[in-house]
Design a protein around this motif. Sequence first.
Motif, short mmCIF file in Angstrom:
data_model
loop_
_atom_site.label_atom_id
_atom_site.label_comp_id
_atom_site.label_asym_id
_atom_site.label_seq_id
_atom_site.Cartn_x
_atom_site.Cartn_y
_atom_site.Cartn_z
N GLY A 117 7.44 -36.19 2.13
CA GLY A 117 8.12 -37.24 2.87
C GLY A 117 9.21 -36.69 3.77
N HIS A 118 9.93 -35.69 3.28
CA HIS A 118 10.92 -35.02 4.12
C HIS A 118 10.25 -34.30 5.28
N PHE A 119 9.11 -33.68 5.03
CA PHE A 119 8.43 -32.91 6.07
C PHE A 119 7.91 -33.80 7.19
N CYS A 120 7.16 -34.84 6.86
CA CYS A 120 6.43 -35.59 7.88
C CYS A 120 7.35 -36.21 8.92
N ILE A 121 8.35 -36.94 8.47
CA ILE A 121 9.21 -37.63 9.42
C ILE A 121 10.05 -36.63 10.21
N THR A 122 10.53 -35.57 9.54
CA THR A 122 11.36 -34.60 10.24
C THR A 122 10.56 -33.78 11.22
N SER A 123 9.35 -33.38 10.84
CA SER A 123 8.49 -32.63 11.76
C SER A 123 8.21 -33.44 13.02
N THR A 124 7.93 -34.70 12.85
CA THR A 124 7.65 -35.57 14.00
C THR A 124 8.86 -35.62 14.94
N LEU A 125 10.05 -35.75 14.37
CA LEU A 125 11.25 -35.80 15.19
C LEU A 125 11.54 -34.46 15.86
N VAL A 126 11.32 -33.37 15.14
CA VAL A 126 11.59 -32.06 15.71
C VAL A 126 10.68 -31.79 16.91
N GLN A 127 9.42 -32.21 16.81
CA GLN A 127 8.52 -32.06 17.97
C GLN A 127 9.07 -32.83 19.17
N ARG A 128 9.58 -34.02 18.91
CA ARG A 128 10.15 -34.85 19.98
C ARG A 128 11.39 -34.18 20.57
N TRP A 129 12.28 -33.72 19.71
CA TRP A 129 13.52 -33.10 20.18
C TRP A 129 13.24 -31.81 20.95
N ARG A 130 12.32 -31.00 20.46
CA ARG A 130 12.00 -29.75 21.15
C ARG A 130 11.41 -30.04 22.53
N ALA A 131 10.57 -31.07 22.63
CA ALA A 131 10.00 -31.44 23.92
C ALA A 131 11.10 -31.89 24.89
N GLN A 132 12.12 -32.59 24.37
CA GLN A 132 13.23 -33.01 25.22
C GLN A 132 14.00 -31.80 25.75
N VAL A 133 14.18 -30.80 24.90
CA VAL A 133 14.89 -29.59 25.32
C VAL A 133 14.11 -28.89 26.43
N LYS A 134 12.81 -28.75 26.26
CA LYS A 134 11.98 -28.09 27.26
C LYS A 134 11.95 -28.87 28.56
N GLU A 135 11.94 -30.19 28.47
CA GLU A 135 11.87 -31.04 29.66
C GLU A 135 13.19 -31.07 30.42
N ASN A 136 14.30 -31.14 29.67
CA ASN A 136 15.61 -31.33 30.31
C ASN A 136 16.36 -30.02 30.52
N GLY A 137 15.94 -28.97 29.82
CA GLY A 137 16.61 -27.69 29.98
C GLY A 137 17.96 -27.60 29.31
N GLN A 138 18.25 -28.51 28.40
CA GLN A 138 19.51 -28.45 27.68
C GLN A 138 19.30 -28.91 26.24
N LYS A 139 20.18 -28.47 25.37
CA LYS A 139 20.04 -28.79 23.96
C LYS A 139 20.24 -30.28 23.69
N VAL A 140 19.60 -30.74 22.62
CA VAL A 140 19.85 -32.10 22.14
C VAL A 140 21.07 -32.04 21.22
N ASP A 141 21.47 -33.17 20.69
CA ASP A 141 22.58 -33.25 19.74
C ASP A 141 22.06 -34.02 18.53
N ALA A 142 21.14 -33.39 17.81
CA ALA A 142 20.35 -34.09 16.79
C ALA A 142 20.72 -33.64 15.38
N ARG A 143 20.44 -34.50 14.42
CA ARG A 143 20.85 -34.26 13.04
C ARG A 143 19.70 -34.52 12.06
N ILE A 144 19.55 -33.61 11.12
CA ILE A 144 18.68 -33.80 9.97
C ILE A 144 19.57 -33.83 8.73
#
Length: 292
Positions: A117-144
């Motif tokens: 349960g910890h893996f599935c939801i967090t993995s999904t979010l990390v893929q989203r956050w990493r894509a945002q970093v690659k698209e915007n060229g700057q770090k996110v401000d995200a929390r697990i």
Amino acid sequence: MGICTDRSVIITGAGGGLGRAHALALAAEGASVLVNDINRDAAAAVVAEIDAAGGRAIANSDDITSMTGAHAIVEAAATSFGDVHAVVNNAGVLRDRMFASLSEEDWDLVIKVHLKGHFCITSTLVQRWRAQVKENGQKVDARIINTTSGAGLQGSIGQSNYAAAKGGIATLTLVQAAELGRYGITANALAPAARTAMTETVFADVMKKPDDGFDHFAPENVSPLVVWLCSAQSAGVSGRVFEADGGRISVADGWRTGPARDKGARWAPDEVGAAVEQILAEATPPQKVYGS
């Protein structure tokens, strides 16, 4: 303006207990909250409380233990709030047995709900956050924010499946922090001591609500730490396991290399005993397993 204004948070297992307390506290500090729980009526009731207090929340009952369910949860939050800034992995289940009596089903369910349960939801979010970093060229401000337990840190008699899952979550947190900091993602865990549906049957006498005075085991005592960890203020803290117990916040001092003997060559089997005896004489004794 609360410390989580303009931030959105997913909380699993938020229909009651700790999850409910976290949801209410986060909403009170300005966060938009997705309240996830397999009991949709319970999730809806928490959302109603948040709405009545002027906050913003939605209910969700998708399955945290599948990638399909996790994607649905993240999509629901992103659609409603525009983005997702944090996840509080809180959902859990118990199937307590002494190890000799533990069934495969008891093991699989607890590992699935907690660790997967910890893996599935967090993995999904990390893929989203990493894509945002690659698209915007700057770090996110995200929390697990993961939820471990004293059982996972020290062990607990009759809870080998739960302790194994919670110990895995603590270690998972360390790896997440080490790998994901480059994207602006922090990962921390907490081991709460609180009265919930999972603990009140096992520790009913110890954790019962007092007639007056400070309610040491109220789940609301844990939530301020969770709120702060979800906020922008916690950006410099990652890879830590905190314990929250009543009015006390502590940081767990985890596994580390202790006393050693180095022969500089291969040990003979009959030499090992004396070396181990010396090492253990110098080592700090481990905390006792709960219930021992």
